[in-house]
Design an enzyme around this catalytic site. Structure first.
Site, PDB file in Angstrom:
ATOM      1  N   LYS A  22      27.122  18.993  16.177  1.00 16.20           N
ATOM      2  CA  LYS A  22      26.808  20.259  16.550  1.00 16.20           C
ATOM      3  C   LYS A  22      25.389  21.669  16.165  1.00 16.20           C
ATOM      4  CE  LYS A  22      27.999  24.894  16.459  1.00 16.20           C
ATOM      5  NZ  LYS A  22      27.084  25.437  16.798  1.00 16.20           N
ATOM      6  N   SER A  66      27.422  29.890   6.409  1.00 21.35           N
ATOM      7  CA  SER A  66      28.207  31.210   5.495  1.00 21.35           C
ATOM      8  C   SER A  66      29.685  30.966   4.566  1.00 21.35           C
ATOM      9  CB  SER A  66      28.253  32.320   6.216  1.00 21.35           C
ATOM     10  OG  SER A  66      29.659  32.087   7.287  1.00 21.35           O
ATOM     11  N   GLY A 107      33.175  29.416   5.969  1.00 13.69           N
ATOM     12  CA  GLY A 107      32.909  27.901   5.883  1.00 13.69           C
ATOM     13  C   GLY A 107      34.866  27.545   5.506  1.00 13.69           C
ATOM     14  N   GLU A 128      28.890  23.627   2.513  1.00 13.77           N
ATOM     15  CA  GLU A 128      27.567  23.687   1.440  1.00 13.77           C
ATOM     16  C   GLU A 128      27.322  25.374   2.098  1.00 13.77           C
ATOM     17  OE1 GLU A 128      25.832  23.029  -1.340  1.00 13.77           O
ATOM     18  OE2 GLU A 128      27.228  20.932  -0.855  1.00 13.77           O
ATOM     19  N   CYS A 172      19.455  28.731   1.828  1.00 12.44           N
ATOM     20  CA  CYS A 172      20.613  28.620   0.879  1.00 12.44           C
ATOM     21  C   CYS A 172      20.092  28.832  -0.387  1.00 12.44           C
ATOM     22  CB  CYS A 172      21.785  27.762   0.689  1.00 12.44           C
ATOM     23  SG  CYS A 172      21.431  26.581   1.849  1.00 12.44           S
ATOM     24  N   GLU A 209      25.072  38.068  -0.655  1.00 10.66           N
ATOM     25  CA  GLU A 209      23.564  36.848   0.133  1.00 10.66           C
ATOM     26  C   GLU A 209      23.078  37.803   1.020  1.00 10.66           C
ATOM     27  OE1 GLU A 209      24.429  32.916   2.340  1.00 10.66           O
ATOM     28  OE2 GLU A 209      22.620  32.242   1.265  1.00 10.66           O
TER      29      GLU A 209
HETATM   30  C1  UN1 Z   1      19.066  25.038   2.468  1.00 12.88           C
HETATM   31  O1  UN1 Z   1      18.071  26.038   1.789  1.00 12.88           O
HETATM   32  O2  UN1 Z   1      19.797  24.844   3.248  1.00 12.88           O
HETATM   33  O3  UN1 Z   1      15.753  23.041  -2.607  1.00 12.88           O
HETATM   34  C2  UN1 Z   1      18.370  24.031   1.428  1.00 12.88           C
HETATM   35  C3  UN1 Z   1      15.514  23.550  -1.380  1.00 12.88           C
HETATM   36  C4  UN1 Z   1      15.337  22.935   0.000  1.00 12.88           C
HETATM   37  C5  UN1 Z   1      16.124  22.690   1.024  1.00 12.88           C
HETATM   38  C6  UN1 Z   1      17.006  23.929   0.970  1.00 12.88           C
HETATM   39  N1  UN1 Z   1      14.995  21.070  -0.752  1.00 12.88           N
HETATM   40  O4  UN1 Z   1      14.770  24.852  -1.190  1.00 12.88           O
END
Ligand code: UN1
Length: 509
Positions: A190, A244, A248, A265, A299, A400
């Protein structure tokens, strides 16, 4: 009013939108309910990318049953054969890199140069995962007893539910789909509701590369409906989720009840530490890229700068100047460096944090504004924003934001800088700029994060290294790298006794 002009008009034209479908086995199908949701261009909200199935529990159930049926055959396919399919998928992605990157920019806004990087990350992952098919799947381990042979073997977990975010709509799914497929799992996928088309394109590439029908099923929809149904489904063995921390936590709670395996993650509040001995220009380059690249919607984005007092004024001046010089706009346009925020809700959230900064008596040094002049008024744009006079206990230093807003904190020493860096509940990516090898190694040891950079910003992870975080950034899993298949496999330990007699471990010598 944040709403761009023209939405109502185009809403009336929804019937003209291209309608996309779910993929269950070999069949492309609408949601059982017949409902759809719209996918729009965040740079020009009046532009409809398409309408996608608003899937619910029935659609998920059909996809899970199909995946379960396909699982046996796929599990029995030799890993090198599985790898050949992934290799072909990588080659197709290479051919379609430009087209897919442009689709990505239209769909979720990141500037096209970065969108190409997103696709490239998936290409890298495809080649890497393909190679795993000819690498060891276990170990031969000596037995304490004679004429006894011991080995381990990785086995797939079964049906994996993959739920991915919009900010890396091709790369992040590739970190999950490719290793999970290499490991022999069947999948229900999804994609985020803000990037459904990228998800579909990735699925199409895998099918064209020769993936047998049913092994990968695509169910479009929201987290609340389709995602929740996957998490709740008793025949899904593993959920792999990036998103988020809040969601999670809910997923982990639910998976905990049924003891379903779950890989998470989640959020980050990444920081760049700048020491007074650092190459300041290099640090500013890194800060601009990590704070405002991808409009801060990574992230791994650096939403904190922790600067030693002696260089703080110079660093802040340079950062402000650079932030103000960034070109914000439609990511498909030449020269644009910062694209839109993905949707109105996120724009409000990001802007809300500027209000929080003011309430907390931080200074909004630059930015802090919804950009709505001229063509920017057609989408969801925000000015690159810097907060100063920020203390570590303020919300803007702890939560965040997921937008182009970064906070500057001033520290008096390495020790204090590291303490500030570690002072959030997250632990994804932390960085230090210093030319002092002692400071660099102290930081590498002390920073509480899954990823640490020295003299490089917090973004830029490569797929051949494990990716993931500590503390509330996840639940201990790492994606990609040498750990790529861990989330999607169970270890089996096998003992073969060919002595022809009973041999008792720990007792017979
Ligand atoms: C993400 O922000 O979910 O290192 C992944 C990085 C990228 C991956 C980011 N290669 O910012």
């Amino acid at each position: 009013m944040l709403g761009p002009v023209g939405v109502a008009l185009v809403d009336g034209a929804v019937g003209l939108a291209e309608h996309f479908l779910n993929l269950i086995g070999e069949e492309w199908a609408p949601a059982r309910s017949g409902e759809t949701f719209e996918d729009r261009n965040p740079a020009r909200w009046s532009e409809l990318v398409g309408a996608f199935p608003q899937s619910g529990p029935e659609d998920v159930d059909a996809a899970v049953k199909t995946a379960r049926a396909a699982y046996r055959g796929w599990r029995a396919t030799p890993p090198p054969r599985r790898g050949e399919i992934l290799l072909r998928a990588g080659l197709f992605l290479e051919q379609r890199k430009e087209e897919l990157a442009r689709t990505m920019t239209r769909e979720m806004g990141k500037v096209v140069e970065e969108a190409r990087g997103d696709v490239q990350e998936a290409i890298d992952m495809a080649f890497f995962a393909a190679g795993l098919g000819r690498r060891p799947f276990g170990e031969a381990i000596p037995s304490e007893l004679p004429d006894k042979f011991c080995f381990t073997w990785r086995e797939p977990v079964g049906v994996v539910g993959v739920i991915t975010p919009w900010n890396f709509p091709v790369a992040v799914p590739s970190w999950k789909l490719f290793p999970a497929l290499m490991a022999g799992n069947a999948i229900v996928f999804k994609p985020a509701e803000d990037s459904p088309l990228c998800g579909q394109r990735l699925v199409e590439v895998l099918l064209e590369a020769g993936l047998p029908p049913g092994v990968l099923n695509l169910v479009q929809g929201t987290g609340e409906q389709a995602g929740a149904a996957m998490v709740a489904h008793p025949d899904v063995n593993c959920i792999s989720f990036t998103g988020s921390t809040e969601v999670g936590r809910q997923i982990a709670t639910q998976c905990g009840r049924s003891l379903k395996r779950v890989g998470l993650e989640l959020g980050g509040k990444n920081a760049i530490v700048v020491m007074d001995d650092a190459d300041l220009e290099l640090a500013v380059d890194g800060a601009v890229w990590a704070a405002f690249g991808t409009t801060g919607q990574r992230c791994t984005a650096a939403s904190r700068m922790i600067v030693q007092r002696g260089v703080a004024a110079d660093f802040v001046d340079a950062l402000k100047q650079r932030a103000e010089g960034l070109r914000v706009g439609d990511g498909l346009q030449e020269g644009v460096q910062v694209g839109p925020i993905v949707n109105e809700r996120q724009l409000r959230r990001v802007h809300g944090y500027t209000a929080v900064a003011r309430e907390e008596r931080a200074t909004v040094l630059t930015g802090g504004e919804v950009l709505a002049e001229g063509p920017l008024g057609e989408g969801w744009f925000y000015s690159p924003t810097i907060f100063t006079d920020v203390r570590p206990e303020m919300r803007v230093a702890r939560e965040e934001i997921f937008g182009p807003s970064t906070s500057v904190l001033v520290a008096d020493s390495l020790e204090q800088a590291l303490e500030y860096a570690n002072s959030t509940v997250y632990g994804l990516s932390l960085s230090i700029y210093t030319n002092d090898v002692r400071r660099a190694f102290t930081a590498m040891r002390e920073l509480e994060a899954g990823i640490v950079y020295v003299n490089a910003p917090t973004i830029g992870a490569e797929i051949q290294l494990p990716f993931g975080g500590v503390k509330q950034t996840g639940n201990g899993h790492r994606e990609a790298g040498s750990t790529a298949m861990d989330e999607f496999t169970e270890w089996k330990s096998i003992y073969v006794d060919y002595s022809g007699r009973l041999q008792r471990a720990q007792i017979d010598t």
